[in-house]
Design a protein around this motif. Structure first.
Motif, mmCIF file in Angstrom:
data_model
loop_
_atom_site.group_PDB
_atom_site.id
_atom_site.type_symbol
_atom_site.label_atom_id
_atom_site.label_comp_id
_atom_site.label_asym_id
_atom_site.label_seq_id
_atom_site.Cartn_x
_atom_site.Cartn_y
_atom_site.Cartn_z
ATOM 1 N N ARG A 195 0.853 -1.185 0.000
ATOM 2 C CA ARG A 195 0.000 0.000 0.000
ATOM 3 C C ARG A 195 0.891 1.238 0.000
ATOM 4 O O ARG A 195 1.736 1.402 0.862
ATOM 5 C CB ARG A 195 -0.891 -0.009 1.249
ATOM 6 C CG ARG A 195 -1.982 1.028 1.195
ATOM 7 C CD ARG A 195 -2.731 1.095 2.511
ATOM 8 N NE ARG A 195 -1.903 1.692 3.542
ATOM 9 C CZ ARG A 195 -2.365 2.065 4.729
ATOM 10 N NH1 ARG A 195 -3.624 1.861 5.025
ATOM 11 N NH2 ARG A 195 -1.565 2.605 5.623
ATOM 12 N N VAL A 216 -8.769 -1.317 -0.485
ATOM 13 C CA VAL A 216 -7.488 -1.347 -1.188
ATOM 14 C C VAL A 216 -7.728 -1.887 -2.589
ATOM 15 O O VAL A 216 -8.408 -2.904 -2.764
ATOM 16 C CB VAL A 216 -6.463 -2.216 -0.440
ATOM 17 C CG1 VAL A 216 -5.141 -2.246 -1.191
ATOM 18 C CG2 VAL A 216 -6.251 -1.707 0.962
ATOM 19 N N VAL A 223 -5.175 3.073 -1.605
ATOM 20 C CA VAL A 223 -6.233 3.032 -0.600
ATOM 21 C C VAL A 223 -7.222 4.139 -0.907
ATOM 22 O O VAL A 223 -6.843 5.314 -1.032
ATOM 23 C CB VAL A 223 -5.657 3.197 0.817
ATOM 24 C CG1 VAL A 223 -6.769 3.151 1.859
ATOM 25 C CG2 VAL A 223 -4.628 2.113 1.103
#
Length: 279
Positions: A195, A216, A223
């Protein structure tokens, strides 16, 4: 309610506070308590270390981990499974050896019983004119008794190893703990998706917190808020960061902690079940 009002014993009713205090003191009944904000994990904290992530990865189920923590945990689990598998194989070898010994002992008992029956059969006629007292007891007239062979190695080891009645694992009735075959499915392969963005939505730049449902995107690892997913992304099913096509599996709802409010949708209540006395 004041302190004196809570501890009043002259009231005509049995108050909730008195019931709760008596239940906690008696040791019976199920207790419920609501978790405070201090007991809730932040959405950007690792599920193992409970610290803010510097190199975060997320699983397909939406659980966030620090890369170093989750890799260390997976390696530890693999070593533990290998150790358990080695102990399991050793136990299986001991069981096979014990089975062979039992089969061998059964075959020896069978042969010994056959020989005892054979030696008990009189193969020649007796002389009626011969006195038994003069010649002594005839070996053929003796009754067959239990076989008393030379002491085996196992019996010698049992004589030397005295049982211990103080340690449960060394008592004469104690048996070896049966080991179950460990499963290697839990740490076989875990989908880890990096991420890149934190604290703000990658599309709308809205602030992210425990009160904001997040998701996600698998291709880009970005995100975004669920509001952005429902209003913008689901229309075309295209990743707004890199333009790749999305499927339902590519949208991973991020697991987050709750807030101190009941409207967060997270059950913030701990329950402890204890014995209950019924009439």
């Amino acid at each position: 309610m004041t302190r004196h009002g809570k501890n009043c014993t002259a009231g005509a009713v049995y108050t909730y506070h008195e019931k709760k205090k008596d239940t906690a003191a008696s040791g019976y009944g199920t207790q419920n308590i609501r978790l405070s904000r201090d007991a809730v994990k932040d959405f950007d904290c690792c599920c193992l270390s409970l610290q803010p992530c510097h190199d975060p990865v997320v699983t397909p189920d939406g659980y966030l981990y620090e890369r170093e923590a989750i890799l260390e945990y997976i390696l530890h689990q693999k070593k533990e499974i290998a150790r358990q598998m080695k102990a399991y194989e050793k136990q299986r070898g001991a069981q096979r050896e014990e089975q062979k010994q039992l089969q061998k002992a059964a075959a020896q008992d069978q042969v010994r019983g056959f020989l005892e029956k054979e030696t008990a059969i009189v193969s020649r006629p007796l002389n009626p004119f011969t006195a038994k007292a003069a010649s002594g007891p005839d070996p053929e007239d003796t009754q067959p008794g239990p076989s008393a062979g030379p002491p085996s190695k196992e019996s010698k080891d049992k004589d030397h190893a005295l049982p211990s009645f103080w340690i449960p694992s060394l008592t004469p009735e104690a048996k070896a703990t049966k080991l179950e075959k460990p499963l290697d499915d839990s740490v076989d392969r875990v989908g880890l998706i990096t991420r890149s963005e934190r604290y703000v939505c990658a599309v709308t730049r809205d602030s992210l917190s425990n009160a904001t449902p997040c998701a996600v995107l698998r291709p880009s690892g970005a995100v975004v808020t669920l509001e952005c997913v429902e209003k913008l992304i689901r229309k075309d099913m295209v990743d707004p960061v890199n333009g790749d096509k999305l499927t339902e599996r590519d949208i991973i709802v991020l697991q987050r902690g709750g807030t101190g409010f009941a409207g967060s949708g997270v059950k913030l209540q701990a329950e402890k079940s204890r014995p209950v006395m019924q009439a």
